[in-house]
Design an enzyme around this catalytic site. Structure first.
Site, short mmCIF file in Angstrom:
data_model
loop_
_atom_site.label_atom_id
_atom_site.label_comp_id
_atom_site.label_asym_id
_atom_site.label_seq_id
_atom_site.Cartn_x
_atom_site.Cartn_y
_atom_site.Cartn_z
N GLU A 77 0.86 -1.18 0.00
CA GLU A 77 0.00 0.00 0.00
C GLU A 77 0.89 1.23 0.00
O GLU A 77 1.84 1.32 0.79
CB GLU A 77 -0.91 0.05 1.23
CG GLU A 77 -1.73 1.35 1.26
CD GLU A 77 -2.77 1.44 2.36
OE1 GLU A 77 -3.31 0.40 2.79
OE2 GLU A 77 -3.02 2.58 2.80
N GLU A 128 -2.91 11.61 1.45
CA GLU A 128 -4.04 11.25 2.31
C GLU A 128 -4.21 12.39 3.32
O GLU A 128 -3.22 12.87 3.86
CB GLU A 128 -3.71 9.93 3.02
CG GLU A 128 -4.77 9.45 3.97
CD GLU A 128 -4.37 8.16 4.69
OE1 GLU A 128 -5.26 7.43 5.11
OE2 GLU A 128 -3.15 7.92 4.85
#
Ligand SMILES: *[C@@H]1O[C@H](CO)[C@@H](O)[C@H](O)[C@H]1NC(C)=O
Ligand SMILES: *[C@@H]1O[C@H](CO)[C@@H](O)[C@H](O)[C@H]1NC(C)=O
Length: 250
Positions: free
Chosen positions: A140, A145
């Site tokens: 990931e 974010e």
């Protein structure tokens, strides 16, 4: 002359090494429904729910003139989501899209993921631009974010407990900010990840054993969860434009 010639050769080699082999997603993918459909699907690759208080719905995704808009709106009466064996209350309908292609760094190759984003850092809003494993997990890479804290986060997970992360202040969230993430093969096992914001390198991380592992590309506006709760009661927007993916894989 001799030195000049070698220099020219070296420069030519450097230029050819840096040349993208293929445009995987062109900057025009949010121009029309046909452009969108060529490169993207609605929702998460696995469906409507994930790890927060928003359920994804195609109706919350809009695009025009090269710009993607995901809108989260507060709702009631939704059934709970379930994640990691836990029930999660759904308080929003929101938007997610994922690329039709998968991304797998191959020998001597890699990718550049770039885009401009307008993202909120309000408590309870959790927009993201990220890559995650198609088979199992990790890899990931959170290319950008925002977890409702006034910061932007850049993360690479080797395992759920071994990760690199960098949080930096995210100024002027009402403005467009450019994000670029360069993935490159290191040694046919690991992948180097360089994260840029507004043209400046922010951090370099290494994904252990990411080589050759296919990843999904996701843009989503999740809510609550890691960004705190309650989230806002008015609509929240997350926008993207000039999104492009170039492949350097041979
Ligand atoms: C992840 O693995 C790679 C390759 O072994 C290593 O270089 C990197 O430092 C690791 N990340 C963390 C946070 O330990
Ligand atoms: C990754 O890509 C290479 C070619 O670039 C291919 O040979 C390999 O099968 C791919 N791996 C997976 C797991 O898709």
């Amino acid at each position: 002359m001799h030195i000049f010639a070698s220099l020219s050769v070296a420069l030519a080699l450097a230029a050819s090494a840096a040349e993208a082999v293929r445009t995987m997603i062109p900057k025009t993918s949010f121009n029309s429904q046909a452009d969108f459909d060529a490169d993207w699907n609605y929702l998460y690759p696995w469906g409507t729910d994930h790890n927060g208080g928003a359920r994804m719905d195609k109706a919350q995704v809009a695009f025009s003139n090269g710009q993607l808009t995901l809108t989260a709106k507060k709702v009631t009466g939704q059934k709970d989501a379930s994640h990691g064996g836990k029930a999660i209350k759904i308080n929003y309908l929101s938007g997610a899209i994922h690329a039709k292609e998968h991304f797998n760094v191959s020998r001597g190759g890699g990718y550049d993921f770039t885009g401009e984003f307008k993202a909120t850092t309000t408590k309870g809003t959790w927009p993201a631009f990220w890559l995650t494993a198609v088979d199992g997990w990790p890899p990931e890479i959170d290319m950008a974010e925002w977890k409702g804290s006034g910061k932007i986060s850049f993360n690479t997970f080797n395992t759920s407990s071994v990760l690199s992360w960098k949080d930096v202040d995210y100024k002027n969230p009402g403005d467009w900010h450019s994000i670029k993430c360069e993935l490159r093969d290191v040694n046919q096992r690991d992948v180097q990840v360089k994260f840029y914001m507004d043209g400046a390198l922010v951090t370099t991380q290494v994904g252990g054993n990411f080589f050759g592992k296919p990843m999904y590309l996701i843009i989503n506006l999740q809510m609550e969860g890691s960004s705190g709760s309650p989230g806002p009661s008015s609509n929240t927007l997350y926008q993207a434009r000039n999104l492009e993916v170039l492949s350097y894989n041979p």
